[in-house]
Design an enzyme around this catalytic site. Structure first.
Site, PDB file in Angstrom:
ATOM      1  N   CYS C  76       0.829  -1.202   0.000  1.00 38.38           N
ATOM      2  CA  CYS C  76       0.000   0.000   0.000  1.00 38.38           C
ATOM      3  C   CYS C  76       0.865   1.255   0.000  1.00 38.38           C
ATOM      4  CB  CYS C  76      -0.854   0.043   1.266  1.00 38.38           C
ATOM      5  SG  CYS C  76      -2.519  -0.520   1.025  1.00 38.38           S
ATOM      6  N   HIS C  77       0.450   2.235  -0.794  1.00 39.00           N
ATOM      7  CA  HIS C  77       1.115   3.534  -0.773  1.00 39.00           C
ATOM      8  C   HIS C  77       0.723   4.297   0.487  1.00 39.00           C
ATOM      9  CE1 HIS C  77       0.967   2.486  -5.058  1.00 39.00           C
ATOM     10  NE2 HIS C  77       2.013   3.260  -5.216  1.00 39.00           N
ATOM     11  N   MET C 114      -8.237   0.171   0.740  1.00 41.56           N
ATOM     12  CA  MET C 114      -7.591  -0.575   1.818  1.00 41.56           C
ATOM     13  C   MET C 114      -7.720   0.167   3.146  1.00 41.56           C
ATOM     14  SD  MET C 114      -6.956  -3.270   0.297  1.00 41.56           S
ATOM     15  CE  MET C 114      -6.555  -4.028   1.871  1.00 41.56           C
ATOM     16  N   GLU C 115      -7.738   1.496   3.090  1.00 46.03           N
ATOM     17  CA  GLU C 115      -7.902   2.268   4.323  1.00 46.03           C
ATOM     18  C   GLU C 115      -9.291   2.012   4.926  1.00 46.03           C
ATOM     19  OE1 GLU C 115      -6.245   3.246   1.703  1.00 46.03           O
ATOM     20  OE2 GLU C 115      -4.299   3.786   2.568  1.00 46.03           O
ATOM     21  N   ASP C 129     -12.075  -7.646  21.149  1.00 44.72           N
ATOM     22  CA  ASP C 129     -11.225  -7.506  22.337  1.00 44.72           C
ATOM     23  C   ASP C 129     -12.011  -6.963  23.529  1.00 44.72           C
ATOM     24  OD1 ASP C 129      -8.681  -7.578  23.704  1.00 44.72           O
ATOM     25  OD2 ASP C 129      -8.667  -5.400  23.561  1.00 44.72           O
TER      26      ASP C 129
END
Lengths: 161, 161, 161, 161, 161, 161
Positions: C76-77, C114-115, C129
């Site tokens: 990823c950039h 992707m972000e 969690d």
């Protein structure tokens, strides 16, 4: 006067050797305040979920910041924190201020003062960031170590002012 | 009173949308002080390389800390800093204190106040860490934004106290 | 079928060259769900501050996670996000599930799919969690890209199932 | 029903104190799948070095992601992982899917469930990133804890569906 | 002789101000070698998937390392890399060595020499780590900038030795 | 010949399981050099504070870099370093070169060779960055492990050349 442990006899910065120290339980408590305008304080304290909660966000940021201590402070040892708590409340002494209190613990060879102080600083910075749209004049003050326990150098408790 | 930009109309924390803002040059200056015992101040100011230089280390840590701002502050935008400087000098007003001054710049869609304040805070924490072997009672104070320029909300300059 | 852009003609992984691409506004929306026991869902939805609020914490973790995308995803950039929002609500379709929705934006040379997906994944992991003390059997599912806009390859919108 | 350990009696998020827990060997296994079009699956499984190998890259990203768990998940303890493995294979049950399996181990005071789940999630995200040039409709599903061993709360093994 | 740009007129380290510089396309190419025993080289070059592929792992680590440059190098500006490639091949000149070549690109205000050199260094370190079980005597050498283009200071191409 | 511990019997990369290893004191020493023009060397060695001190900055960056080893090197275990020192001096053998020497220590289950080598590499890269305004032709060479102690595989000391 003792010389600085982070600087070697040759004047070089170093991550001081703690390999011979025992693993003991260590704790540190630090505090700090953010002074702000009365209206800003009211906004921060009005913690209803509808309007968002800068205090809860800053507490969380403080905990996460503690985990970054050895990334930020050049000569800090990385260490496995066993507990971090951060709480933010209206300060009892200053007129218009929030007080941040952080407690850090580890079982290790070195103290957690910097972890507690970093948690306080990151929580204060986050309060500033969350509230700066309404008040750019806020001031972070009185960031200090209140007590530490554990380790060879013994316990420390700040003298009352 | 304007509401908090980091919190949406539904009360949720958000990284506020700055996509429509213009890329302009933005600067911010922040300061803070570390108050310490007279002997600690003397040790810090005695910057000969033989005994090591806590001030140079703290200045560098402040610059590196500025680059971590968006990692530490939950709702800060990541941004390409074009300049960061940090300088630490004996404070002119407080009796026994070092003053940290940080300037951050970017060409971007959002301000660099938090970067300047983070640089100051990390430099102060590093001074504490470097000097705590001789003085655990140091206090970090007066961390505040002095001025900012650029951006739609206009320039800001702290009123003298 | 187009071949994989992250792999060069010689079979080597690469961060593909986007230097010639225009800076355009790009957005991406992704979602995912966390399936859980009915009692777990009730605990999560009872968002009063007295008992703590796993949902607000997970939303914040998702935003912060989006900023780590280029650290986590090898090819990823790095890119300057201009906006990230994450919201978590009871899912309208699944029986006992929370739905995470993330929107990411940038003005840049490459997309933010992707972000958005990383924000969703980190928020889901954080819900797990926060709630795992009462329910270890939760399942993260249906993490997918819903739409993207901007860029040469054009807009994408997931076909309804 | 037990309450949430990550939230204190006052409703504040906290990194729960594990200082009194014994250092024991702890393991966790998690899995997840990425569903994709048949042609995408063929491309991913054709692991010859000439055309590049998305699976090997995703396995490595998963291992590296496990090391970032305490950075990403706000209340996770940092811990010294003693082992992480990630393997990706064609799923035996779903028609067109890759299955990611991650195993994490530590000798410590707290479990490694989140490390195993984070490894799975980052590996799934990386598969998506590597293959998205040919298939944007992939879905990450069934990310779940399969088993954990060690620690006072005892072992856990997911009931078969 | 020009003085050092990373140090101000007062002798202080600084992240030099590049705000007035134009955004131009910038590239840098760096190389380095890892010298090793003949048997180690054979093991590294035998890149079949059955026995694992240290070279592919080191290439990927180099790409990811380039993204960490501004975290590692104190006065480096953070910048949005538009491309990074790393390739590792048997060196044509040295007898038993692998040669790492990295190319980094950005469109920005400052050069990417350090990104290319960091990619090479991290790839070399990863080769060492992957192969050290069979050869601890490996040496990393000849890490150098081969060429850079873009920016006001003009292009640079290393003179052949 | 032993096979590579970072690669499993199935050819997959893995963070090898060190859970059964004893916690012992482990040290590693690594060195490297940066070759430069005579005028560059003179500039670096003229360490007066007025003109800034690239050597002190590079030593500090090396220490901080050692703490990033497990972030950078894919299959390295995260470990709690107990000591790191980095010193940079004029090299005794090469004509115009600075020699970086790093020592890393831990009490743990795995060695610190990679931490020492990473400290050296980051210090060398930082010297390059600090001095590149006056000399782009510098070369980083002879980065190697000099000795390691502790651990089951026994001590290692590089044979003199």
């Amino acid at each position: 006067m003792d010389d600085l442990t982070h600087i070697g006899p040759d004047g070089r910065a170093r991550m001081v050797d703690v390999g011979a120290k025992a693993d003991t339980e260590r704790t540190a408590v630090a505090t700090g305040i953010v002074q702000m305008a009365p209206a800003t304080l009211q906004r921060a304290l009005g913690r209803d979920t509808k309007k968002g909660d800068p205090i809860a966000i800053a507490e969380l940021a403080g905990i996460m910041g503690a985990k970054r201590t050895s990334d930020l402070i050049p000569l800090c040892h990385p260490l496995p924190l066993t507990s971090v708590t951060v709480s933010i409340e209206r300060d009892g002494e200053a007129d218009n201020a929030l007080r941040v209190t952080a407690t850090a613990k580890t079982t290790g060879k070195t103290g957690v003062e910097m972890e507690a102080l970093t948690a306080v600083s990151v929580a204060c910075l986050t309060l500033y960031d969350m509230l700066k749209a309404v008040d750019k004049a806020m001031v972070i003050s009185s960031v200090e170590l209140i007590e530490k326990t554990g380790g060879k150098s013994g316990d420390y408790r700040k003298a009352p002012r």
